[in-house]
Write an enzyme that holds these catalytic residues in place. Structure first.
Site, mmCIF file in Angstrom:
data_model
loop_
_atom_site.group_PDB
_atom_site.id
_atom_site.type_symbol
_atom_site.label_atom_id
_atom_site.label_comp_id
_atom_site.label_asym_id
_atom_site.label_seq_id
_atom_site.Cartn_x
_atom_site.Cartn_y
_atom_site.Cartn_z
ATOM 1 N N PRO A 71 0.811 -1.228 0.000
ATOM 2 C CA PRO A 71 0.000 0.000 0.000
ATOM 3 C C PRO A 71 0.843 1.275 0.000
ATOM 4 C CG PRO A 71 -0.935 -1.593 1.502
ATOM 5 C CD PRO A 71 0.375 -2.173 1.049
ATOM 6 N N CYS A 72 0.404 2.240 -0.803
ATOM 7 C CA CYS A 72 1.163 3.484 -0.947
ATOM 8 C C CYS A 72 0.474 4.676 -0.280
ATOM 9 C CB CYS A 72 1.393 3.793 -2.426
ATOM 10 S SG CYS A 72 -0.119 4.201 -3.343
ATOM 11 N N GLN A 73 -0.636 4.433 0.429
ATOM 12 C CA GLN A 73 -1.415 5.553 0.971
ATOM 13 C C GLN A 73 -0.604 6.470 1.881
ATOM 14 O OE1 GLN A 73 -2.474 2.487 0.652
ATOM 15 N NE2 GLN A 73 -4.632 2.386 0.063
#
Length: 244
Positions: A71-73
């Site tokens: 995840p890159c959030q």
């Protein structure tokens, strides 16, 4: 040698589709979301192994290549900028654990280019500690002739055993900005100047399921790029056999 592939943070299996284009079988996937899991089941069959939670996934069958876009959030410029220690992007630690357990020959990592300043040193140090070296590059769909200018960071890591056998003149990446090299690896290559400007699609209309579908497509690894990455690995692996 017939390479095999296992996928983490699989989404709708952009990596799995790219592997299939390259003639590489995906043995297992790991995806948390329900809609994306249904897409994987539809495309890869009811007997395809899918684990639903990377935090509890263990005893994975060996595969030659493990891929994952964790995840890159917490990393992306659109997020809060917490970095790789954030709650979502911190799941890199689970991907690292699985790489350590499986010991694949190759690892493919995908994330926002902002990872370069928000935690990439952690990724490289973690890989180094378990015996992997790495190369990386930022690639966009427009480099491959598709109308999505979404630049992403791609990293290919390989075990130190492989690193000890390779020639320093043979990088795993073939840079797409050098047409002769990319055309040799990926015949579908087109110049960035030869494609129209990207189109934008909104989420709101009257088609049921369109929101889920659009979100999944937007978050997915572009199969045309993952195909290129797998072809790079295949060529690199073939050269290892040739020279050793």
């Amino acid at each position: 040698m017939n390479l095999t592939h296992g996928s983490l943070f699989s989404g709708i299996e952009g990596f799995g589709l790219g592997a299939a284009f390259a003639g590489i079988k995906t043995i297992w996937s790991c995806e948390f979301e329900n809609f994306q899991t249904k897409i994987i089941r539809k495309n890869f069959g009811k007997d395809h192994e899918i684990n639903r939670d990377i935090r509890t996934y263990s005893k994975q069958p060996f595969v030659d290549i493990v891929s994952g876009g964790f995840p890159c959030q917490d990393i992306s410029i659109a997020g809060k900028g917490v970095g790789i220690t954030g709650q979502r992007s911190g799941l890199w630690s689970e991907m690292h654990r699985i790489i350590r357990e499986v010991r694949p020959r190759y690892v493919i990592i995908e994330n926002s280019p902002m990872l370069l300043i928000r935690g990439f040193e952690r990724v490289l140090c973690d890989l180094s500690q378990i015996g992997y070296n790495a190369e990386w590059q930022c690639l966009s769909g427009t480099d491959f002739g598709i109308q999505q200018g979404r630049e992403r960071l791609y990293c290919i890591a390989y075990s130190n055993e492989i690193n000890g056998k390779r020639s320093e003149q043979e990088p795993v990446f073939r840079k797409p900005y050098l047409p002769g090299q990319l055309a040799r690896v990926y015949p579908g290559w087109r110049t960035r100047q030869s494609i129209p400007s990207p189109k934008f699609v909104g989420k709101h209309n009257e088609l049921p399921g369109w929101v889920d579908r659009t979100q999944c497509l937007g978050n997915a690894v572009q199969p045309v790029i993952s195909h290129y990455l797998f072809e790079c690995i295949k060529l690199f692996d073939k050269q290892l056999i040739k020279y050793n």
